[in-house]
Motif scaffolding. Structure first.
Motif, PDB file in Angstrom:
ATOM      1  N   ILE A  38       1.416 -10.172   0.144  1.00  0.00           N
ATOM      2  CA  ILE A  38       0.286 -10.124   1.091  1.00  0.00           C
ATOM      3  C   ILE A  38      -0.995 -10.594   0.413  1.00  0.00           C
ATOM      4  O   ILE A  38      -1.772 -11.380   0.986  1.00  0.00           O
ATOM      5  N   ALA A  39      -1.224 -10.111  -0.819  1.00  0.00           N
ATOM      6  CA  ALA A  39      -2.436 -10.502  -1.544  1.00  0.00           C
ATOM      7  C   ALA A  39      -2.447 -12.002  -1.821  1.00  0.00           C
ATOM      8  O   ALA A  39      -3.488 -12.666  -1.678  1.00  0.00           O
ATOM      9  N   ALA A  78      -8.336 -16.008   8.221  1.00  0.00           N
ATOM     10  CA  ALA A  78      -7.353 -16.127   7.136  1.00  0.00           C
ATOM     11  C   ALA A  78      -6.584 -14.831   6.909  1.00  0.00           C
ATOM     12  O   ALA A  78      -5.498 -14.852   6.311  1.00  0.00           O
ATOM     13  N   HIS A  79      -7.092 -13.707   7.371  1.00  0.00           N
ATOM     14  CA  HIS A  79      -6.398 -12.426   7.181  1.00  0.00           C
ATOM     15  C   HIS A  79      -5.218 -12.262   8.141  1.00  0.00           C
ATOM     16  O   HIS A  79      -4.358 -11.402   7.910  1.00  0.00           O
ATOM     17  N   ILE A  80      -5.174 -13.054   9.209  1.00  0.00           N
ATOM     18  CA  ILE A  80      -4.155 -12.857  10.248  1.00  0.00           C
ATOM     19  C   ILE A  80      -2.726 -13.048   9.715  1.00  0.00           C
ATOM     20  O   ILE A  80      -1.865 -12.190   9.931  1.00  0.00           O
ATOM     21  N   PRO A  81      -2.401 -14.157   9.018  1.00  0.00           N
ATOM     22  CA  PRO A  81      -1.014 -14.321   8.513  1.00  0.00           C
ATOM     23  C   PRO A  81      -0.591 -13.184   7.575  1.00  0.00           C
ATOM     24  O   PRO A  81       0.555 -12.719   7.637  1.00  0.00           O
ATOM     25  N   ALA A  82      -1.522 -12.754   6.713  1.00  0.00           N
ATOM     26  CA  ALA A  82      -1.180 -11.675   5.786  1.00  0.00           C
ATOM     27  C   ALA A  82      -0.895 -10.385   6.546  1.00  0.00           C
ATOM     28  O   ALA A  82       0.045  -9.636   6.220  1.00  0.00           O
ATOM     29  N   TYR A  84       0.149 -10.209   9.649  1.00  0.00           N
ATOM     30  CA  TYR A  84       1.412 -10.389  10.367  1.00  0.00           C
ATOM     31  C   TYR A  84       2.594 -10.194   9.423  1.00  0.00           C
ATOM     32  O   TYR A  84       3.616  -9.578   9.789  1.00  0.00           O
ATOM     33  N   PHE A  85       2.479 -10.709   8.211  1.00  0.00           N
ATOM     34  CA  PHE A  85       3.558 -10.529   7.236  1.00  0.00           C
ATOM     35  C   PHE A  85       3.740  -9.052   6.903  1.00  0.00           C
ATOM     36  O   PHE A  85       4.872  -8.578   6.739  1.00  0.00           O
ATOM     37  N   ALA A  86       2.622  -8.315   6.807  1.00  0.00           N
ATOM     38  CA  ALA A  86       2.711  -6.878   6.521  1.00  0.00           C
ATOM     39  C   ALA A  86       3.448  -6.161   7.641  1.00  0.00           C
ATOM     40  O   ALA A  86       4.307  -5.297   7.396  1.00  0.00           O
ATOM     41  N   LEU A  87       3.133  -6.534   8.894  1.00  0.00           N
ATOM     42  CA  LEU A  87       3.807  -5.899  10.033  1.00  0.00           C
ATOM     43  C   LEU A  87       5.290  -6.251  10.060  1.00  0.00           C
ATOM     44  O   LEU A  87       6.144  -5.418  10.389  1.00  0.00           O
ATOM     45  N   GLY A 112      -4.921  -4.538  12.828  1.00  0.00           N
ATOM     46  CA  GLY A 112      -4.945  -5.814  13.540  1.00  0.00           C
ATOM     47  C   GLY A 112      -5.973  -5.815  14.660  1.00  0.00           C
ATOM     48  O   GLY A 112      -6.660  -6.825  14.891  1.00  0.00           O
ATOM     49  N   ILE A 113      -6.078  -4.689  15.359  1.00  0.00           N
ATOM     50  CA  ILE A 113      -7.085  -4.580  16.427  1.00  0.00           C
ATOM     51  C   ILE A 113      -8.491  -4.682  15.842  1.00  0.00           C
ATOM     52  O   ILE A 113      -9.360  -5.381  16.376  1.00  0.00           O
ATOM     53  N   ILE A 114      -8.708  -3.977  14.720  1.00  0.00           N
ATOM     54  CA  ILE A 114     -10.025  -4.032  14.071  1.00  0.00           C
ATOM     55  C   ILE A 114     -10.328  -5.441  13.586  1.00  0.00           C
ATOM     56  O   ILE A 114     -11.459  -5.945  13.732  1.00  0.00           O
TER      57      ILE A 114
END
Length: 416
Positions: A38-39, A78-82, A84-87, A112-114
């Motif tokens: 994720i990082a 840019a945080h969205i793919p990370a 999504y991968f976490a979920l 994700g909502i935040i």
């Protein structure tokens, strides 16, 4: 990918570790790997988007993409793919721990909502900054509308977060119960609702714009509007202090907007002098001849004297008393002197209303008012023009044998 959920578990079992220990170590190793991935995804995408967006911004003429970067929109996206991968990784990491699975899944969904709200906020701030660069929108209350959209976004986000926590089936029960608390909500957000309605009315009716000079005596405001948002209007007074006015006060109370003056061709001068009634008199022939030495009214006096003499002669008027027939008065000639002086003054706009008029007599004398418009609307120059005019008029009063009213002073009482 689920088939790899027990990969390390099997390795630990082969090493002779117990079943429970293998489960916990398996979860721990997968969790560490997931965090590292994720990082790396997050860091890599942030750098890529930062470089790409910077190159695009330098090649385009519009400043909209520059504002997107300033408000960190690419960084937030840019945080969205990370995320999504976490979920996606949750079922693998916590396959043998149902409670942890549920907890982390809901936590990531709320995150994700935040993040979505944060992206919306960045986009709205970008739009706000961009709209303020457009000449036709620069003086509009953009802040108010952005804040309203953001409030609705936060409310929607709160409902979605509650839906995640309590479960999809229970969210409708929550919304139904929420209706019962509407009165309390309206009370809490009273200023926000009033400000929103006021912002719409202010914008539609074009009552106030950013940059307008307004005077609001109730709130001690006298200066330029520098900000209009959902709850308040900020006015920078002439002494550089800031006055904050509730937005809804603009439609509930009375205030003065000087935009009409600033957009016109002149700024009004409206000031009077108080003439003592006992100093007013008819002018004799000797008085008229003396006043003819005042150049700007010399021609007027000669013309009026001929007309009056002809009228009195034609009607066989007894001039043993000045009150008979037609006559000139010192206050009337002084009024003409003021009128002519204004008409010849270079700082006065001759295309706008210009007059010297006599007002209703008062217990303090007869007000002789100057009503005209200065060409220069800047405050300091306007005050200079007005003071220059009245310096001249006040000094000219004794030449017409008139007196100005003023309250008695200690000097008067000592002399008497």
């Amino acid at each position: 990918m689920i088939k790899y959920a027990h990969y390390f578990y099997n390795q630990f079992r082969d090493l002779g570790l117990s079943r429970d220990t293998s489960k916990y170590l398996n979860m721990l190793v997968l969790l560490i790997i997931t965090i590292i991935v994720i990082a790396l995804i997050d860091l890599g995408l942030r750098k890529i988007l930062r470089v790409v967006s910077a190159k695009i911004a330098t090649r385009t003429k519009s400043n909209f993409d520059d504002l997107l970067i300033t408000n960190r929109v690419p960084r937030n996206v840019a945080h969205i793919p990370a995320l999504y991968f976490a979920l996606y990784s949750i079922p693998i990491v916590f396959k043998d721990f149902k409670n942890l699975h549920t907890f982390f899944e809901k936590s990531i969904q709320i995150a994700g909502i935040i993040l979505g709200l944060w992206i919306v906020r960045s986009l709205l701030n970008t739009l706000k900054n961009y709209f303020k660069t457009l000449p036709r929108l620069r003086d509009k209350p953009i802040d108010s509308y952005i804040q309203v959209f953001m409030i609705f976004a936060w409310i929607l986000g709160a409902f979605l977060a509650i839906a995640v926590v309590v479960g999809g089936a229970s969210i409708w029960e929550f919304i139904t119960g929420f209706g019962a608390a509407t009165a309390i909500i309206l009370l809490i957000f009273k200023d926000t609702i009033l400000g929103f309605v006021a912002s719409i009315q202010v914008s539609i009716n074009d009552m106030v714009r950013i940059g307008d000079w307004i005077t609001f005596d109730k709130y001690g405001a006298d200066g330029d509007v520098i900000e209009i948002n959902l709850a308040t209007v900020k006015v920078q007074n002439w002494d550089n202090t800031i006055t904050t006015i509730p937005t809804y006060a603009l439609i509930s109370d009375s205030f003065k907007n000087w935009r009409g003056m600033t957009n016109s061709d002149g700024r009004r001068i409206k000031r009077h002098m108080l003439i003592k009634q006992t100093s007013i008199k008819y002018l004799t022939t000797e008085d008229i001849e003396r006043l003819k030495k005042i150049e700007i009214i010399s021609t007027y006096l000669t013309t009026m004297q001929d007309k009056i003499t002809q009228y009195n002669t034609t009607h066989n008027v007894d001039k043993s008393l000045l009150v008979n027939g037609r006559n000139m008065t010192n206050i009337g000639v002084f009024r003409k002197f003021i009128q002519t002086y204004l008409e010849q003054h270079s700082a006065i706009n001759k295309d706008m209303l210009l007059m010297a008029r006599q007002l209703q007599p008062t217990s303090q004398g007869i007000p002789l008012e100057v009503y005209c418009f200065s060409k220069d609307k800047r405050w300091e120059n306007y005050e200079y023009v007005m003071s220059d005019l009245f310096d001249h008029f006040l000094a000219a009063v004794p030449y017409f044998e008139l007196e100005l009213f003023e309250l008695p002073t200690d000097t008067v009482f000592k002399q008497s």
